[in-house]
Scaffold this active site. Structure first.
Site, PDB file in Angstrom:
ATOM      1  N   CYS A 142      -6.328  -1.219  -9.884  1.00 26.28           N
ATOM      2  CA  CYS A 142      -5.365  -0.979  -8.821  1.00 26.28           C
ATOM      3  C   CYS A 142      -4.244  -2.167  -8.764  1.00 26.28           C
ATOM      4  O   CYS A 142      -4.522  -3.148  -9.554  1.00 26.28           O
ATOM      5  CB  CYS A 142      -6.119  -1.085  -7.491  1.00 26.28           C
ATOM      6  SG  CYS A 142      -6.997  -2.917  -7.176  1.00 26.28           S
ATOM      7  N   CYS A 196      -3.321  -4.073  -6.434  1.00 19.54           N
ATOM      8  CA  CYS A 196      -3.624  -5.211  -5.718  1.00 19.54           C
ATOM      9  C   CYS A 196      -4.391  -6.331  -6.978  1.00 19.54           C
ATOM     10  O   CYS A 196      -4.402  -7.264  -6.636  1.00 19.54           O
ATOM     11  CB  CYS A 196      -4.658  -5.411  -4.398  1.00 19.54           C
ATOM     12  SG  CYS A 196      -5.896  -4.542  -4.539  1.00 19.54           S
TER      13      CYS A 196
END
Length: 140
Positions: free
Chosen positions: A48, A50
């Site tokens: 992902c 993040c």
């Protein structure tokens, strides 16, 4: 399961700075078993944004800045190292499944856990500064 060639660079961001990759439940259990001594920092890595923009860079920043560091650095990859990730998630209960995530163990006990919602919306320096404080508190 993500194709290995897709995630190889993401794995390398941690393995290239000294993280041992746990790919099986047995590796996790053997390391974090009842006889565990010292401190182990486990990063549940992820594809992902993040993880790419904040978690992995924050970990690297923390390790560059910290005067005191965990004895062992380890990582499992969500979406690939299924057995290893499941074992880490079992060990950190009652925290719910989260990736990316970070766990610090001391002498076999979970002493600090960072869930995805503590990573999202924060930059690498904020995460790194927090980890430096955590390492200084628990790894000394």
């Amino acid at each position: 399961m993500y194709p290995e060639d897709l995630i190889a660079p993401m794995r390398a961001e941690l393995s290239s700075i000294g993280f041992e990759e746990f790919r099986t439940a047995e590796q996790v259990a053997n390391h974090l078993g009842p006889d565990h001594k010292g401190t182990t920092f486990v990063v549940v890595n992820s594809v992902c944004g993040c993880a790419a923009g904040a978690a992995r860079p924050g970990v690297k920043y923390a390790l560059d800045q910290a005067k005191v560091k965990p004895t062992t650095l380890a990582t499992v990859f969500a979406g690939n190292d299924r057995e290893a990730v499941d074992k880490v998630r079992e060990i950190v209960l009652p925290y719910p499944p989260s990736s990316p995530a970070m766990a610090l163990f001391k002498d076999g006990e979970l002493v600090h856990f960072i869930e995805r919602h503590h990573i999202e919306g924060r930059n690498a320096k904020m995460i790194g500064d927090h980890l430096v404080e955590v390492f200084e508190h628990f790894c000394a």
